[in-house]
Design a protein around this motif. Structure first.
Motif, PDB file in Angstrom:
ATOM      1  N   ASN A 174       8.689   8.337   3.481  1.00  0.00           N
ATOM      2  CA  ASN A 174       9.420   9.182   2.539  1.00  0.00           C
ATOM      3  C   ASN A 174      10.704   8.514   2.037  1.00  0.00           C
ATOM      4  N   GLY A 175      10.611   7.216   1.768  1.00  0.00           N
ATOM      5  CA  GLY A 175      11.730   6.502   1.169  1.00  0.00           C
ATOM      6  C   GLY A 175      12.821   6.079   2.111  1.00  0.00           C
ATOM      7  N   CYS A 197       2.188  15.723   4.149  1.00  0.00           N
ATOM      8  CA  CYS A 197       3.629  15.915   4.349  1.00  0.00           C
ATOM      9  C   CYS A 197       4.431  14.624   4.254  1.00  0.00           C
ATOM     10  N   ASN A 198       3.789  13.489   4.085  1.00  0.00           N
ATOM     11  CA  ASN A 198       4.490  12.215   4.095  1.00  0.00           C
ATOM     12  C   ASN A 198       3.927  11.283   3.035  1.00  0.00           C
ATOM     13  N   VAL A 199       4.803  10.405   2.556  1.00  0.00           N
ATOM     14  CA  VAL A 199       4.377   9.311   1.687  1.00  0.00           C
ATOM     15  C   VAL A 199       4.830   8.018   2.358  1.00  0.00           C
ATOM     16  N   TYR A 200       3.874   7.201   2.738  1.00  0.00           N
ATOM     17  CA  TYR A 200       4.173   5.937   3.398  1.00  0.00           C
ATOM     18  C   TYR A 200       4.052   4.788   2.403  1.00  0.00           C
ATOM     19  N   GLU A 201       5.061   3.918   2.395  1.00  0.00           N
ATOM     20  CA  GLU A 201       4.993   2.663   1.654  1.00  0.00           C
ATOM     21  C   GLU A 201       4.901   1.551   2.695  1.00  0.00           C
ATOM     22  N   ILE A 202       3.828   0.794   2.652  1.00  0.00           N
ATOM     23  CA  ILE A 202       3.553  -0.182   3.699  1.00  0.00           C
ATOM     24  C   ILE A 202       3.345  -1.561   3.075  1.00  0.00           C
ATOM     25  N   LYS A 204       0.832  -1.200   0.000  1.00  0.00           N
ATOM     26  CA  LYS A 204       0.000   0.000   0.000  1.00  0.00           C
ATOM     27  C   LYS A 204       0.864   1.246   0.000  1.00  0.00           C
ATOM     28  N   ILE A 205       0.429   2.248  -0.744  1.00  0.00           N
ATOM     29  CA  ILE A 205       1.028   3.580  -0.704  1.00  0.00           C
ATOM     30  C   ILE A 205      -0.012   4.542  -0.143  1.00  0.00           C
TER      31      ILE A 205
END
Length: 346
Positions: free
Chosen positions: A227-228, A195-200, A189-190
């Motif tokens: 955020n990478g 303010c943030n991008v989470y990759e889960i 999931k993205i």
């Protein structure tokens, strides 16, 4: 976009050969009014996949953490994400409310809510397709949007897969449960916040018994990138004691453990046949005897027989050995270790 894939076996073959391993809407869908109690355990490895597995979890320990989840109908909804209308079941768990649309064919998540965010899925997550049996898998893509607690916009998207990837025998400290089906879920999931991008990435293994509605054990492995950055990995596992008291359980007063072996006797008392099941954690010579009240050996079932690591079964036929009613002792010898259990012939 929904995909359903049938691997290894046709449905008709599975229905006949492994009918006890099928998850169905009637027996396994979330049921409004239910409360699920789980206890956290120290399980860290899912074990093997494939047919005829033996998962030896006799050494698991409880961490002391407990959790209660509740299931309710849509009529009990209090906080509903904007734009969400088509749901009929709510799962409340650890501060989250998951909104489901469930029917006889499938179970979908259509939205979720907690104090930090409110999401509605325009393309829901296909969580489970009925019936589900060993070798079957489903795959899905999902997307949705919502707001956080500051009313700022949030968007999510990703993919989800579920496979019934194993079946076999589950060994706990006090019992052996046969005909267990395991499912494996992988969700990527993205989540885009202001303010943030989470990759889960979430991987969940769940073990089901034939007559247990909910999983006996679940293992959750979660990897989160913010955020990478390097992922933060957390692993949790829970056991549902109520579900472990259902299913096909091999129990009896002859249960025991000695060193590298676990033994189950059933039924006890017995009339015609006494069944025994044991699991060896390494290859060893095994002697199995039935002894009467005077200490005389009346039946020898195995005499220093070298047996491989794994799950073994056998039976004692009272008619074959002309056993009379009374009290006997079942002697199980593993190398230089001895386990003696009283059994009663009716």
């Amino acid at each position: 976009m929904k995909k359903i894939t049938l691997l290894l076996f046709s449905f008709l073959f599975i229905s006949g050969a492994f009918a006890q391993l099928i998850l169905t809407y009637r027996n396994n869908a979330l049921l409004p009014g239910d409360t699920i109690y789980t206890e956290e355990i120290n399980l860290v490895s899912p074990g093997g996949a494939g047919p005829a597995q033996v998962w030896d979890l006799s050494g698991i320990q409880f961490t002391g953490e407990k959790n209660t989840s509740t299931i309710s109908s849509s009529a009990r909804a209090t906080s509903i994400p904007d734009g969400l209308h088509d749901f009929n079941t709510i799962l409340s768990d650890k501060g989250y409310e998951y909104f489901y649309k469930i029917d006889e064919q499938q179970s979908e998540v259509v939205g979720l809510f907690n104090k930090e965010l409110s999401l509605s899925l325009s393309d829901p997550i296909l969580k489970l397709s009925y019936p589900m049996f060993y070798g079957k898998s489903i795959a899905d893509e999902f997307s949705g949007s919502g707001v956080n607690r500051n009313k700022s916009g949030i968007a999510i998207s990703g993919n989800y897969s579920l496979e019934a990837d194993a079946y076999g025998t589950l060994i706990l400290s006090d019992r052996i449960i046969k005909d267990v089906l395991r499912t494996k879920i992988v969700e990527n999931k993205i989540q885009i916040n202001p303010c943030n991008v989470y990759e889960i990435k979430t991987t969940i293994y769940s073990w089901y018994a034939p007559s247990a509605r909910y999983p006996l054990i679940s293992l959750n492995i979660r990897e989160v990138k913010n955020n990478g950055q390097d992922p933060v990995i957390t692993t949790t596992a829970v056991l549902n004691p109520a579900m472990c008291n259902t299913g096909i359980l091999l129990t009896g007063s002859g249960n025991g453990n000695i060193g590298t072996a676990s033994l189950i006797l059933y039924p006890n008392p017995f009339i015609e046949k006494l069944y025994y099941n044991y699991f060896l954690r390494k290859q060893a010579p095994v002697t199995i005897e039935l002894v009467d009240m005077n200490g005389k050996t009346v039946v020898i079932l195995a005499d220093k027989k070298l047996q491989d690591e794994g799950f073994h079964t056998g039976e004692l036929d009272a008619v074959k050995y002309d056993l009379k009613m009374g009290v006997y002792y079942f002697r199980f010898t593993l190398g230089d270790k001895l386990l003696v259990s009283k059994v009663v012939k009716m």
